[in-house]
Design a protein around this motif. Structure first.
Motif, PDB file in Angstrom:
ATOM      1  N   PRO A  23      91.075   0.885 110.991  1.00 60.58           N
ATOM      2  CA  PRO A  23      91.382   1.125 109.579  1.00 60.58           C
ATOM      3  C   PRO A  23      90.342   0.593 108.598  1.00 60.58           C
ATOM      4  CG  PRO A  23      93.186  -0.069 110.675  1.00 60.58           C
ATOM      5  CD  PRO A  23      92.157   0.234 111.716  1.00 60.58           C
ATOM      6  N   ARG A  24      89.646  -0.486 108.955  1.00 63.46           N
ATOM      7  CA  ARG A  24      88.637  -1.044 108.054  1.00 63.46           C
ATOM      8  C   ARG A  24      87.336  -0.258 108.073  1.00 63.46           C
ATOM      9  NH1 ARG A  24      86.678  -6.213 109.376  1.00 63.46           N
ATOM     10  NH2 ARG A  24      85.547  -6.038 107.412  1.00 63.46           N
ATOM     11  N   PHE A  25      87.121   0.546 109.104  1.00 61.12           N
ATOM     12  CA  PHE A  25      85.813   1.171 109.289  1.00 61.12           C
ATOM     13  C   PHE A  25      85.848   2.696 109.330  1.00 61.12           C
ATOM     14  CE2 PHE A  25      85.672  -3.018 111.291  1.00 61.12           C
ATOM     15  CZ  PHE A  25      84.570  -3.571 110.676  1.00 61.12           C
ATOM     16  N   SER A  26      87.029   3.279 109.473  1.00 61.85           N
ATOM     17  CA  SER A  26      87.111   4.724 109.727  1.00 61.85           C
ATOM     18  C   SER A  26      86.507   5.555 108.595  1.00 61.85           C
ATOM     19  CB  SER A  26      88.560   5.139 109.978  1.00 61.85           C
ATOM     20  OG  SER A  26      89.387   4.799 108.878  1.00 61.85           O
ATOM     21  N   ALA A  27      86.603   5.071 107.357  1.00 64.23           N
ATOM     22  CA  ALA A  27      86.052   5.848 106.236  1.00 64.23           C
ATOM     23  C   ALA A  27      84.536   5.951 106.322  1.00 64.23           C
ATOM     24  CB  ALA A  27      86.463   5.213 104.905  1.00 64.23           C
ATOM     25  N   THR A  28      83.897   4.898 106.813  1.00 56.28           N
ATOM     26  CA  THR A  28      82.433   4.901 106.939  1.00 56.28           C
ATOM     27  C   THR A  28      81.983   5.489 108.264  1.00 56.28           C
ATOM     28  OG1 THR A  28      82.228   2.941 105.541  1.00 56.28           O
ATOM     29  CG2 THR A  28      80.361   3.451 106.976  1.00 56.28           C
ATOM     30  N   LEU A  29      82.698   5.164 109.334  1.00 58.56           N
ATOM     31  CA  LEU A  29      82.236   5.546 110.670  1.00 58.56           C
ATOM     32  C   LEU A  29      82.808   6.886 111.109  1.00 58.56           C
ATOM     33  CD1 LEU A  29      82.274   2.070 112.450  1.00 58.56           C
ATOM     34  CD2 LEU A  29      80.348   3.279 111.405  1.00 58.56           C
ATOM     35  N   SER A  30      82.549   7.912 110.292  1.00 56.78           N
ATOM     36  CA  SER A  30      82.818   9.277 110.739  1.00 56.78           C
ATOM     37  C   SER A  30      81.832   9.621 111.842  1.00 56.78           C
ATOM     38  CB  SER A  30      82.649  10.258 109.580  1.00 56.78           C
ATOM     39  OG  SER A  30      81.282  10.293 109.168  1.00 56.78           O
ATOM     40  N   ARG A  31      82.113  10.669 112.579  1.00 55.83           N
ATOM     41  CA  ARG A  31      81.195  11.053 113.657  1.00 55.83           C
ATOM     42  C   ARG A  31      79.810  11.397 113.116  1.00 55.83           C
ATOM     43  NH1 ARG A  31      82.719   8.526 117.919  1.00 55.83           N
ATOM     44  NH2 ARG A  31      84.871   8.931 118.488  1.00 55.83           N
ATOM     45  N   ASP A  32      79.762  12.065 111.972  1.00 58.39           N
ATOM     46  CA  ASP A  32      78.458  12.398 111.384  1.00 58.39           C
ATOM     47  C   ASP A  32      77.701  11.136 110.993  1.00 58.39           C
ATOM     48  OD1 ASP A  32      78.834  15.100 111.722  1.00 58.39           O
ATOM     49  OD2 ASP A  32      79.427  15.477 109.639  1.00 58.39           O
ATOM     50  N   ASN A  33      78.414  10.192 110.385  1.00 61.17           N
ATOM     51  CA  ASN A  33      77.750   8.957 109.967  1.00 61.17           C
ATOM     52  C   ASN A  33      77.314   8.109 111.158  1.00 61.17           C
ATOM     53  OD1 ASN A  33      77.922   9.572 107.267  1.00 61.17           O
ATOM     54  ND2 ASN A  33      79.608   8.175 106.828  1.00 61.17           N
ATOM     55  N   ILE A  34      78.119   8.084 112.208  1.00 69.39           N
ATOM     56  CA  ILE A  34      77.709   7.351 113.409  1.00 69.39           C
ATOM     57  C   ILE A  34      76.398   7.916 113.941  1.00 69.39           C
ATOM     58  CG2 ILE A  34      78.273   6.909 115.842  1.00 69.39           C
ATOM     59  CD1 ILE A  34      81.199   6.629 114.976  1.00 69.39           C
ATOM     60  N   HIS A  35      76.291   9.237 113.942  1.00 71.55           N
ATOM     61  CA  HIS A  35      75.046   9.875 114.398  1.00 71.55           C
ATOM     62  C   HIS A  35      73.863   9.417 113.549  1.00 71.55           C
ATOM     63  CE1 HIS A  35      72.336  12.970 115.907  1.00 71.55           C
ATOM     64  NE2 HIS A  35      72.087  13.305 114.660  1.00 71.55           N
ATOM     65  N   LEU A  36      74.042   9.397 112.225  1.00 72.18           N
ATOM     66  CA  LEU A  36      72.956   9.008 111.333  1.00 72.18           C
ATOM     67  C   LEU A  36      72.629   7.522 111.466  1.00 72.18           C
ATOM     68  CD1 LEU A  36      73.906  10.997 108.104  1.00 72.18           C
ATOM     69  CD2 LEU A  36      72.054  11.504 109.708  1.00 72.18           C
ATOM     70  N   ASP A  89      62.771  13.781  99.578  1.00 71.99           N
ATOM     71  CA  ASP A  89      63.799  14.314  98.700  1.00 71.99           C
ATOM     72  C   ASP A  89      63.254  14.834  97.376  1.00 71.99           C
ATOM     73  OD1 ASP A  89      66.480  11.983  99.573  1.00 71.99           O
ATOM     74  OD2 ASP A  89      65.691  13.744 100.589  1.00 71.99           O
ATOM     75  N   ALA A  90      61.939  14.948  97.274  1.00 72.40           N
ATOM     76  CA  ALA A  90      61.345  15.361  95.999  1.00 72.40           C
ATOM     77  C   ALA A  90      61.905  16.692  95.514  1.00 72.40           C
ATOM     78  CB  ALA A  90      59.824  15.448  96.135  1.00 72.40           C
ATOM     79  N   ASP A  91      62.189  17.615  96.426  1.00 77.46           N
ATOM     80  CA  ASP A  91      62.675  18.941  96.037  1.00 77.46           C
ATOM     81  C   ASP A  91      64.082  19.198  96.538  1.00 77.46           C
ATOM     82  OD1 ASP A  91      60.204  19.666  94.818  1.00 77.46           O
ATOM     83  OD2 ASP A  91      59.367  19.943  96.831  1.00 77.46           O
ATOM     84  N   SER A  92      64.823  18.132  96.797  1.00 76.63           N
ATOM     85  CA  SER A  92      66.154  18.308  97.375  1.00 76.63           C
ATOM     86  C   SER A  92      67.181  17.518  96.584  1.00 76.63           C
ATOM     87  CB  SER A  92      66.164  17.846  98.831  1.00 76.63           C
ATOM     88  OG  SER A  92      67.484  17.851  99.343  1.00 76.63           O
ATOM     89  N   GLN A  93      68.354  18.086  96.407  1.00 80.36           N
ATOM     90  CA  GLN A  93      69.455  17.399  95.743  1.00 80.36           C
ATOM     91  C   GLN A  93      70.447  16.807  96.753  1.00 80.36           C
ATOM     92  OE1 GLN A  93      69.437  17.017  92.368  1.00 80.36           O
ATOM     93  NE2 GLN A  93      67.425  17.988  92.610  1.00 80.36           N
ATOM     94  N   SER A  94      70.207  17.006  98.042  1.00 81.78           N
ATOM     95  CA  SER A  94      71.143  16.526  99.058  1.00 81.78           C
ATOM     96  C   SER A  94      70.916  15.046  99.335  1.00 81.78           C
ATOM     97  CB  SER A  94      70.975  17.325 100.352  1.00 81.78           C
ATOM     98  OG  SER A  94      69.679  17.145 100.860  1.00 81.78           O
ATOM     99  N   PRO A  95      71.980  14.321  99.735  1.00 81.46           N
ATOM    100  CA  PRO A  95      71.814  12.898 100.052  1.00 81.46           C
ATOM    101  C   PRO A  95      70.799  12.702 101.173  1.00 81.46           C
ATOM    102  CG  PRO A  95      74.139  13.514  99.965  1.00 81.46           C
ATOM    103  CD  PRO A  95      73.350  14.792  99.922  1.00 81.46           C
ATOM    104  N   SER A  96      69.995  11.655 101.072  1.00 78.95           N
ATOM    105  CA  SER A  96      68.944  11.413 102.056  1.00 78.95           C
ATOM    106  C   SER A  96      69.533  10.957 103.374  1.00 78.95           C
ATOM    107  CB  SER A  96      67.985  10.354 101.543  1.00 78.95           C
ATOM    108  OG  SER A  96      67.107   9.949 102.571  1.00 78.95           O
ATOM    109  N   PHE A  97      68.992  11.459 104.476  1.00 73.26           N
ATOM    110  CA  PHE A  97      69.410  10.982 105.788  1.00 73.26           C
ATOM    111  C   PHE A  97      68.931   9.561 106.037  1.00 73.26           C
ATOM    112  CE2 PHE A  97      65.129  12.272 106.792  1.00 73.26           C
ATOM    113  CZ  PHE A  97      64.743  11.460 107.837  1.00 73.26           C
ATOM    114  N   LEU A  98      68.071   9.077 105.148  1.00 74.69           N
ATOM    115  CA  LEU A  98      67.564   7.709 105.286  1.00 74.69           C
ATOM    116  C   LEU A  98      68.455   6.671 104.598  1.00 74.69           C
ATOM    117  CD1 LEU A  98      63.752   8.351 104.739  1.00 74.69           C
ATOM    118  CD2 LEU A  98      64.908   7.832 106.887  1.00 74.69           C
TER     119      LEU A  98
END
Length: 205
Positions: A23-36, A89-98
């Motif tokens: 419960p303390r981590f599930s919001a951050t540790l989605s499968r996509d975020n774990i991959h990143l 990210d100079a030409d991108s509006q998407s959140p950085s994978f970094l």
């Protein structure tokens, strides 16, 4: 070493997978975020490229002045990743994978009780990704031979991590680690450093 990068990346993945439904981590540790987070983990010490080898590889205790120089590596790493992020990210509006790479590089030396560096962050103010990396990095440092230290055994390292529960480390991450201790040990054995790795470090002194 390259194997340190592999080991810590795998430790982080194990911890993140174990805490995915917590419960303390599930919001951050989605499968996509774990991959990143796992993709970003190898960049945790990139700031050490800015630290002189005479300090990084010193075969003895650092002076207070030398330790202050070591303590600049999180900021150096964060700034390097920020520079790369601006180009990507100079030409991108998407959140950085970094995003997670910045968190890990800058905050993996923070401690749960606020006694770490560079900001002295405490508790939940430390990003989850950096809390995971902190434990993974310390475990690996403990079990690894360096020019300035002999390795601790796996059992000694586990005991030292447990002793840091609630002071150095997030208590729930330590509890997850205890349940994964055998897995950590297996990873450490599979990706153990070679004697030639230490010899190469010594040759650079």
């Amino acid at each position: 070493t390259g194997n340190h990068i592999r080991r810590t990346q795998m430790y982080v993945r194990c911890l993140a997978d174990r805490l995915h439904d917590h419960p303390r981590f599930s919001a951050t540790l989605s499968r996509d975020n774990i991959h990143l987070i796992c993709k970003s983990a190898p960049l945790h010490d990139i700031g050490k490229v800015g630290i002189p080898d005479r300090i990084l590889l010193k075969p003895g205790r650092l002076t207070p002045e030398e330790f202050e120089i070591i303590k600049t590596h999180p900021r150096l790493g964060r700034d390097a990743i920020l520079a790369a992020e601006r180009l990507i990210d100079a030409d991108s509006q998407s959140p950085s994978f970094l995003r997670f790479a910045k968190e890990i590089a800058y905050s993996h030396q923070e401690k749960w009780d606020g006694s770490g560096y560079p900001e002295g962050l405490r508790g939940e103010d430390i990003p989850v990704s950096a809390r995971l990396m902190a434990l993974a990095d310390v475990y690996d440092a403990l079990i690894s031979e360096r020019v300035y230290k002999k390795p601790f055994s796996h059992d000694q390292a586990v005991a030292m991590i447990v002793a840091g529960r609630g002071s150095h480390f997030d208590p729930d991450i330590v509890d997850a680690f205890v349940g994964l201790a055998d897995t950590f040990g297996a990873i450490a054995r599979e990706y153990a450093d070679r004697d030639t790795d230490l010899d190469a470090q010594m040759a650079r002194l």
